[in-house]
Design a protein around this motif. Structure first.
Motif, PDB file in Angstrom:
ATOM      1  N   TYR A  38     -31.342  -1.020 -49.215  1.00 56.96           N
ATOM      2  CA  TYR A  38     -32.386  -1.448 -48.844  1.00 56.96           C
ATOM      3  C   TYR A  38     -32.793  -2.675 -48.187  1.00 56.96           C
ATOM      4  CZ  TYR A  38     -37.412  -2.161 -48.529  1.00 56.96           C
ATOM      5  OH  TYR A  38     -38.755  -2.587 -47.980  1.00 56.96           O
ATOM      6  N   PHE A  39     -32.208  -3.557 -48.767  1.00 55.93           N
ATOM      7  CA  PHE A  39     -32.221  -5.150 -48.041  1.00 55.93           C
ATOM      8  C   PHE A  39     -31.477  -5.181 -46.877  1.00 55.93           C
ATOM      9  CE2 PHE A  39     -33.073  -6.462 -52.727  1.00 55.93           C
ATOM     10  CZ  PHE A  39     -34.419  -6.727 -52.529  1.00 55.93           C
ATOM     11  N   LEU A  67     -39.586  -9.969 -53.150  1.00 56.67           N
ATOM     12  CA  LEU A  67     -39.029 -10.937 -53.949  1.00 56.67           C
ATOM     13  C   LEU A  67     -38.815 -10.359 -55.379  1.00 56.67           C
ATOM     14  CD1 LEU A  67     -38.306 -13.869 -54.362  1.00 56.67           C
ATOM     15  CD2 LEU A  67     -40.577 -14.660 -54.730  1.00 56.67           C
ATOM     16  N   PRO A  68     -39.736  -9.793 -56.019  1.00 51.26           N
ATOM     17  CA  PRO A  68     -39.458  -9.057 -57.246  1.00 51.26           C
ATOM     18  C   PRO A  68     -38.199  -8.278 -57.232  1.00 51.26           C
ATOM     19  CG  PRO A  68     -41.796  -9.034 -56.914  1.00 51.26           C
ATOM     20  CD  PRO A  68     -41.326  -9.624 -55.625  1.00 51.26           C
ATOM     21  N   MET A  69     -38.138  -7.526 -56.188  1.00 53.31           N
ATOM     22  CA  MET A  69     -37.232  -6.321 -55.928  1.00 53.31           C
ATOM     23  C   MET A  69     -35.641  -7.180 -55.823  1.00 53.31           C
ATOM     24  SD  MET A  69     -36.525  -3.417 -53.295  1.00 53.31           S
ATOM     25  CE  MET A  69     -38.075  -3.122 -52.865  1.00 53.31           C
ATOM     26  N   ALA A  70     -35.631  -8.449 -55.133  1.00 52.24           N
ATOM     27  CA  ALA A  70     -34.559  -9.031 -55.020  1.00 52.24           C
ATOM     28  C   ALA A  70     -33.967  -9.674 -56.479  1.00 52.24           C
ATOM     29  CB  ALA A  70     -34.811 -10.296 -53.973  1.00 52.24           C
ATOM     30  N   VAL A 102     -35.445 -11.940 -39.111  1.00 48.27           N
ATOM     31  CA  VAL A 102     -36.676 -10.891 -39.626  1.00 48.27           C
ATOM     32  C   VAL A 102     -36.298 -10.245 -40.888  1.00 48.27           C
ATOM     33  CG1 VAL A 102     -37.982  -9.025 -38.949  1.00 48.27           C
ATOM     34  CG2 VAL A 102     -37.446 -10.652 -37.004  1.00 48.27           C
ATOM     35  N   LEU A 103     -36.928 -10.412 -41.821  1.00 51.45           N
ATOM     36  CA  LEU A 103     -36.635  -9.681 -43.031  1.00 51.45           C
ATOM     37  C   LEU A 103     -37.995  -8.929 -43.703  1.00 51.45           C
ATOM     38  CD1 LEU A 103     -34.899  -8.763 -45.232  1.00 51.45           C
ATOM     39  CD2 LEU A 103     -35.467 -10.920 -46.601  1.00 51.45           C
ATOM     40  N   TRP A 104     -38.139  -7.774 -43.544  1.00 48.29           N
ATOM     41  CA  TRP A 104     -39.513  -7.015 -43.931  1.00 48.29           C
ATOM     42  C   TRP A 104     -39.617  -7.181 -45.565  1.00 48.29           C
ATOM     43  CZ3 TRP A 104     -42.477  -4.972 -40.204  1.00 48.29           C
ATOM     44  CH2 TRP A 104     -42.180  -5.191 -39.076  1.00 48.29           C
TER      45      TRP A 104
END
Length: 238
Positions: A135-136, A96-99, A145-147
Motif C-alpha cells: 500500500y505504501f 503514520l500509525p500504519m507506518a 507526493v505521499l498520500w
C-alpha cells in the motif's frame, strides 16, 4: 532509529513479562503461576491484522466474515489508494500509525524469526508486512507526493459502520499540514487507550476509549508473544 525501536520492543517485553508472570493466590493461600497460551495469543494477533485489511481481500483470507471494502479509495483524486489497513475501530487509513505498525511487525520478524517460525506463523507475519508495504508503494504516486490519509477522521468517528457498508468520505490527503490542525492519531502514534489517570482499567465492551483494538498497539505484541512462546517451549523441555 533502529536502537530506539529495539529499546521499545525490549521495554514492551519487560512490561508484558511483569504482567503475565504475576502469581495469583489460591484459596489455600498458595501461589501458582497463571497459565497463558502465547502461541494462541500470537495467532490471534495476526488474525487481527487480517480483520483490519482494506481493499480487495485475497483468496486465502482467514477472517471470513470480512469482505472487500474501500475499493474506490483515491478515485476522487484520480489515484489508486485501495489497500492498506484500517486504523482501529474506525474506517480511516492514517499513514503514520500504519507506518509504525508495519515497522514494528518488521522488527518483530527480524528479532524473533526463529520463535515466529517455530509457532508456525512465519508466512502470516510476512503477509501482514507485505499488505502494508504494498500500500505504501502505491501511495507514493510521485517523487514528492505521499498520500498520508484516506477518509476523514472527524466525520468517520461520528458514524459507526462496517467498512463494507461505509458511506462516509473516502477522500485522500497528500499533504497533511495544509489540511487541518494536528490529529491525535498522528501526534500520539501508538499511544492510545490503556489505564486512566488513576491507573484504573475496566475491560468493558462499551469502554471503547480504553479497550479499542488498534493496529499500532497489536504490532509490537507479535514479537513479544512469539518470544514468550519460544521461551515457554524451552522451559517445558528442560
Amino acid at each position: 532509529m533502529a536502537t530506539r525501536i529495539k529499546m521499545l520492543l525490549s521495554l514492551a517485553i519487560c512490561a508484558v513479562l511483569a504482567l503475565v508472570h504475576l502469581p495469583f493466590t489460591t484459596a489455600g493461600g498458595g501461589e501458582v503461576a497463571a497459565p497463558f497460551d502465547y502461541k494462541k495469543a500470537l495467532h490471534s494477533s495476526l488474525l487481527y491484522f487480517e480483520a483490519q485489511r482494506s481493499g480487495r481481500l485475497p483468496h486465502n483470507q482467514r477472517v471470513k466474515w470480512r469482505g472487500h471494502s474501500g475499493l474506490a479509495d483515491g478515485l476522487q483524486q484520480g489515484v489508486d489508494l485501495v489497500g492498506g489497513y484500517y486504523d482501529a475501530g474506525d474506517n480511516v487509513k492514517f499513514g503514520l500509525p500504519m507506518a509504525f505498525t508495519v515497522t514494528m511487525l518488521s522488527w518483530s520478524a527480524m528479532e524473533f524469526a526463529d520463535d515466529i517460525t517455530a509457532a508456525g506463523e512465519w508466512r502470516h507475519v510476512l503477509e501482514a508486512i507485505k499488505w502494508g508495504t504494498d500500500y505504501f508503494v502505491k501511495a507514493h504516486t510521485e517523487p514528492y507526493v505521499l498520500w498520508a490519509e484516506v477518509g476523514d477522521g472527524d466525520t468517520d468517528h461520528y458514524c459507526w459502520q462496517r467498512p463494507e457498508d461505509m458511506t462516509t468520505s473516502r477522500q485522500g490527503y497528500d499533504n497533511w499540514f495544509l489540511r487541518r490542525g494536528a490529529n491525535p492519531n498522528v501526534v500520539i502514534g501508538a499511544i492510545v487507550g490503556g489505564p486512566d489517570h488513576l491507573d484504573r482499567f475496566r475491560d468493558r465492551r462499551d469502554n471503547y476509549m480504553q479497550t479499542e483494538a488498534c493496529t499500532y498497539n497489536t504490532a509490537p505484541m507479535v514479537g513479544i508473544f512469539a518470544h514468550l512462546h519460544g521461551e515457554t517451549a524451552i522451559m517445558k523441555k528442560s
